[in-house]
Design a protein around this motif. Structure first.
Motif: not given
Length: 311
Positions: A36-51, A199-204
């Motif tokens: 259920p938390w995948l949308p938030e995890i994906v958004a955080l992945m995008i944020f980290v990559a863009a930053f 990398a950790l966010l992708m693993a999660i």
């Protein structure tokens, strides 16, 4: 104190992805908890990559945009339409395997494509650019596919694509603003720490994405393995096709990664269950070639780089 473990994760990013895949299989309860938390995890992945990339590098000047638009139209529209036209002529377009592959080809880049590009040692800016443009263009590029594809309706896909675009746009814009305010120039240790966090966010994320595959493997292993084999064949085949098409272009590797790694899971929220139920094993199995791309494709991309380098 936090930066050191993140830099370690950056240096062992591929091992982190394998650990995530194993955890998704071995701990189905954890996978269901994370799902259920995948949308938030994906958004955080995008944020980290863009930053990590920053606005200036992400867009690379206006000169980079026409090339990115052409790539999106080729991958998300021309490729699935041509493939579907051939399947219609052969009378196999209604087969679940064909349906799954056409949907995958019509999808934009996965949100983790910049992270995959980093793990393969290439500039992630083109991947971020194509991810944003591909998602923005989805309502237009998917229309010809919907018109040709048997038994599918378009409005739900368009709404899901809009939600995904808003998520990506918000996460990217916030990252660009904070990067401009807090860290206009990223040091090498900071960049490595951001790579480790990605990398950790992708693993999660992969743990949650595998929530639907483990039960299928236990209930009907032969069918699940056939879908996984199809997923690997299509994923790797499209990446190889990308290298052949994009040739000597400096961004050939990011483009090829995206050619084979698409956000097919988007259609789980865009289509009715009657349409997606027959291909759930493919969608779950497709996570395996996506998240093993830095391992499986690394020798191929390195060999291609050696071939491209003049002796």
């Amino acid at each position: 104190m936090i930066a050191a473990p993140l830099r370690w994760a950056a240096r062992h990013g591929r091992a982190c992805l394998i650990a995530g895949l194993l955890a998704g299989f071995l701990f189905p309860g954890a996978a269901l908890t994370l799902k259920p938390w995948l949308p938030e995890i994906v958004a955080l992945m995008i944020f980290v990559a863009a930053f990590r990339i920053g606005a200036r590098a992400a867009w690379g000047g206006l000169k980079a945009l026409p090339n990115a638009v052409r790539t999106v139209l080729l991958l998300q529209c021309a490729l699935p339409v041509l493939t579907l036209a051939v399947c219609l002529l052969l009378g196999i377009a209604a087969l679940p395997a064909v349906f799954a592959v056409i949907l995958m080809m019509s999808a934009p880049s996965i949100s983790g494509s910049p992270n995959l590009t980093i793990l393969l040692g290439h500039d992630p800016a083109p991947a971020l650019r194509l991810m944003i443009l591909g998602t923005a263009a989805l309502p237009l590029t998917v229309l010809p596919v919907l018109w040709l594809l048997p038994g599918i309706e378009g409005p739900q896909i368009l709404l899901a694509g809009l939600r995904l675009l808003l998520t990506i746009a918000a996460a990217t814009a916030l990252a660009f603003v904070l990067r401009h305010i807090l860290m206009r120039e990223v040091s090498d240790p900071a960049r490595e720490a951001l790579d480790g966090l990605g990398a950790l966010l992708m693993a999660i994320a992969v743990v949650g994405l595998l929530a639907g595959l483990s039960p299928t493997l236990r209930a009907d292993p032969s069918t699940a393995l056939a879908w996984i084999a199809l997923a690997f064949t299509v994923n790797i085949g499209l990446q190889l096709l990308g290298l052949a098409v994009f040739g000597r272009a400096p961004d050939a590797v990011p483009k090829s990664i995206i050619a084979g790694n698409r956000n097919v899971a988007l259609f789980l929220v865009a289509l009715p269950a009657s349409a997606t139920d027959p291909i759930l094993s493919f969608i779950g199995g497709y996570q395996l070639p996506m998240y093993t791309t830095p391992i499986v494709m690394a020798p191929i991309y390195k060999a291609w780089e050696r071939y491209q380098t003049p002796t």
